[in-house]
Design an enzyme around this catalytic site. Sequence first.
Site, PDB file in Angstrom:
ATOM      1  N   GLU A  68       0.862  -1.239  -0.112  1.00 36.13           N
ATOM      2  CA  GLU A  68      -0.051  -0.227  -0.159  1.00 36.13           C
ATOM      3  C   GLU A  68       0.877   1.207   0.000  1.00 36.13           C
ATOM      4  OE1 GLU A  68      -2.865   0.463   3.188  1.00 36.13           O
ATOM      5  OE2 GLU A  68      -3.613   2.431   2.566  1.00 36.13           O
ATOM      6  N   ASP A 133      -0.421  -5.200   3.205  1.00 34.09           N
ATOM      7  CA  ASP A 133      -1.015  -3.930   3.827  1.00 34.09           C
ATOM      8  C   ASP A 133      -0.520  -3.945   5.189  1.00 34.09           C
ATOM      9  OD1 ASP A 133      -2.448  -1.889   4.907  1.00 34.09           O
ATOM     10  OD2 ASP A 133      -4.451  -2.703   4.283  1.00 34.09           O
ATOM     11  N   ASP A 136      -3.690  -2.249   8.427  1.00 32.34           N
ATOM     12  CA  ASP A 136      -5.122  -2.246   7.517  1.00 32.34           C
ATOM     13  C   ASP A 136      -5.885  -1.822   8.716  1.00 32.34           C
ATOM     14  OD1 ASP A 136      -7.078  -2.536   5.907  1.00 32.34           O
ATOM     15  OD2 ASP A 136      -7.714  -4.616   6.821  1.00 32.34           O
ATOM     16  N   THR A 138      -6.182   1.813   9.315  1.00 39.58           N
ATOM     17  CA  THR A 138      -5.215   2.740   9.813  1.00 39.58           C
ATOM     18  C   THR A 138      -5.803   3.659  10.907  1.00 39.58           C
ATOM     19  OG1 THR A 138      -3.638   2.687   8.077  1.00 39.58           O
ATOM     20  CG2 THR A 138      -3.403   4.570   9.379  1.00 39.58           C
ATOM     21  N   SER A 264     -10.680  -3.049   9.901  1.00 41.23           N
ATOM     22  CA  SER A 264      -9.786  -3.968   9.111  1.00 41.23           C
ATOM     23  C   SER A 264     -10.063  -5.583   9.016  1.00 41.23           C
ATOM     24  CB  SER A 264      -8.578  -3.941  10.161  1.00 41.23           C
ATOM     25  OG  SER A 264      -8.645  -4.927  11.089  1.00 41.23           O
ATOM     26  N   ARG A 281     -19.530  -5.818   3.055  1.00 39.33           N
ATOM     27  CA  ARG A 281     -18.988  -4.680   2.761  1.00 39.33           C
ATOM     28  C   ARG A 281     -19.549  -4.175   1.494  1.00 39.33           C
ATOM     29  NH1 ARG A 281     -14.154  -2.879   4.464  1.00 39.33           N
ATOM     30  NH2 ARG A 281     -13.252  -1.542   3.218  1.00 39.33           N
TER      31      ARG A 281
HETATM   32  N1  LIG Z   1     -14.396   4.616  -0.209  1.00 40.64           N
HETATM   33  C1  LIG Z   1     -13.893   3.409   0.600  1.00 40.64           C
HETATM   34  N2  LIG Z   1     -14.629   2.353   0.299  1.00 40.64           N
HETATM   35  C2  LIG Z   1     -14.099   1.016   0.665  1.00 40.64           C
HETATM   36  N3  LIG Z   1     -13.139   1.087   1.564  1.00 40.64           N
HETATM   37  C3  LIG Z   1     -12.078   2.219   1.433  1.00 40.64           C
HETATM   38  C4  LIG Z   1     -12.659   3.389   1.227  1.00 40.64           C
HETATM   39  N4  LIG Z   1     -11.785   4.319   1.527  1.00 40.64           N
HETATM   40  C5  LIG Z   1     -10.740   3.583   2.035  1.00 40.64           C
HETATM   41  N5  LIG Z   1     -10.973   2.246   2.198  1.00 40.64           N
HETATM   42  C6  LIG Z   1     -10.108   1.287   2.633  1.00 40.64           C
HETATM   43  O1  LIG Z   1     -11.080   0.406   3.724  1.00 40.64           O
HETATM   44  C7  LIG Z   1     -10.056  -0.234   4.421  1.00 40.64           C
HETATM   45  C8  LIG Z   1     -10.334  -0.144   5.920  1.00 40.64           C
HETATM   46  O2  LIG Z   1     -11.556  -0.931   5.907  1.00 40.64           O
HETATM   47  P1  LIG Z   1     -12.268  -1.074   7.236  1.00 40.64           P
HETATM   48  O3  LIG Z   1     -13.307  -0.023   7.350  1.00 40.64           O
HETATM   49  O4  LIG Z   1     -13.039  -2.275   7.025  1.00 40.64           O
HETATM   50  O5  LIG Z   1     -11.343  -1.020   8.330  1.00 40.64           O
HETATM   51  C9  LIG Z   1      -8.736   0.597   4.521  1.00 40.64           C
HETATM   52  O6  LIG Z   1      -7.746  -0.279   3.676  1.00 40.64           O
HETATM   53  C10 LIG Z   1      -8.901   1.701   3.556  1.00 40.64           C
HETATM   54  O7  LIG Z   1      -8.201   2.035   2.618  1.00 40.64           O
HETATM   55  P2  LIG Z   1      -6.853   3.030   3.084  1.00 40.64           P
HETATM   56  O8  LIG Z   1      -5.838   2.074   3.490  1.00 40.64           O
HETATM   57  O9  LIG Z   1      -6.221   3.553   1.534  1.00 40.64           O
HETATM   58  O10 LIG Z   1      -7.436   4.084   4.087  1.00 40.64           O
HETATM   59 MG   LIG Z   2      -6.231  -1.625   4.396  1.00 37.75          MG
HETATM   60 MG   LIG Z   3      -3.146   0.087   5.152  1.00 33.90          MG
HETATM   61 MG   LIG Z   4      -4.439   2.952   4.168  1.00 31.72          MG
END
Ligand SMILES: Nc1ncnc2c1ncn2[C@@H]1O[C@H](COP(=O)(O)O)[C@@H](O)[C@H]1OP(=O)(O)O
Ligand SMILES: [Mg+2]
Ligand SMILES: [Mg+2]
Ligand SMILES: [Mg+2]
Length: 353
Positions: A68, A133, A136, A138, A264, A281
């Site tokens: 990532e 990742d 994951d 964050t 995550s 999701r």
């Molecule tokens: N609009 C989006 N729709 C779905 N997933 C997203 C969106 N924006 C970011 N993410 C990603 O969802 C993941 C986290 O998911 P969850 O909500 O299940 O914890 C992260 O890896 C994040 O990416 P990123 O790492 O680029 O922020």
């Molecule tokens: Mg992620």
């Molecule tokens: Mg990440």
């Molecule tokens: Mg990220």
Amino acid sequence: MSYQQELNIALLAVQRASLLTKRVFHSHTKGPLSKSDASPVTIGDFGAQALIISALQHAFASDEIVAEEEAKDLRENEGLRTTVWDLVKEVRLRDDAAEEQIGGGVKNADIMMDIIDKGNSKGGAHGRIWALDPIDGTKGFLRGGQYAVCLALMVDGDVKVGVLGCPNLPVDDSAPLDSKVGENATDAEGMGVLFAAVQGQGATSRPLTEGALAQPKKIAMKSVSDISAATFCESVEAGHSSHSDQSQIAQKLGITKPSVRMDSQAKYGSIARGAGDVYLRLPVRKDYQEKIWDHAAGDLIVREAGGEVTDAEGNRLDFSKGRTLAANKGVVAAPEAVHKEVLDAVKSVLRNK
Ligand SMILES: Nc1ncnc2c1ncn2[C@@H]1O[C@H](COP(=O)(O)O)[C@@H](O)[C@H]1OP(=O)(O)O
Ligand SMILES: [Mg+2]
Ligand SMILES: [Mg+2]
Ligand SMILES: [Mg+2]
């Protein structure tokens, strides 16, 4: 192929990177920055990516890596670079033989940045490619909730090995998921689990340790005979998946229990060991393409634990399209026996939108 060497290296690499993320989790300076897509990145993300790619390069020098993060921010900001390097140079497994298997540490800060940038593979349908990742979830990490260190090996676009390090989930596979699992997590005694799977060989969990690997235990999804009694897992962030569509689907299936929200791929691990049952999701925006590193390890772990994972149309997730899941929209993960019932409810709710 048995992929035992790949599994061993992936487990040790994720375990070592988790030691680094845990240090950052407990410090007051996580150093969050905002990326171009407005999502956050911390010193933990950079450090964990460096340590994992370093291990992979030592053991499998010619493999490609889709990861990532990139080192651009570190190259432009000396203070940030020094902070990340101070972490990376210190974190080692507390077991010399284990540490040796993943090549020991990174030599200096310049090499660290080059290593981080080795995660720039385009992905695709050919050859051995790791999906990484480093943190994951964050946003969960910053909030003090769940997060996961995620690594998977794909061969010709098919996921063969998957490992998830979840420092803030209980070791105990049978610990019930309560609604607080995603909040104020601590990695106190009894916390921290490593999930793993190899294609055709089942899925396991084991405690996340600081040295040599602990013994694995087989995990399996819970058999759900009555879907109305199922526990749903979903993102904390309403911007990542549609809470409203998911709640309508739950209603349609007669589910009255509130969903368990956590950040995550800890969601994939939780349903794979039967702590929850279904992970939904559903897309919030039509133009968002899911990233392969957000799903590769979890997809294999759930399927090897007796589950089925598809997109919202019922197609398997296709990891061969590049850095994103360009051919899929949404994720529906459930025990095999009830997956169709869940998918039918998903289709019906999305059709009527
Ligand atoms: N609009 C989006 N729709 C779905 N997933 C997203 C969106 N924006 C970011 N993410 C990603 O969802 C993941 C986290 O998911 P969850 O909500 O299940 O914890 C992260 O890896 C994040 O990416 P990123 O790492 O680029 O922020
Ligand atoms: Mg992620
Ligand atoms: Mg990440
Ligand atoms: Mg990220």
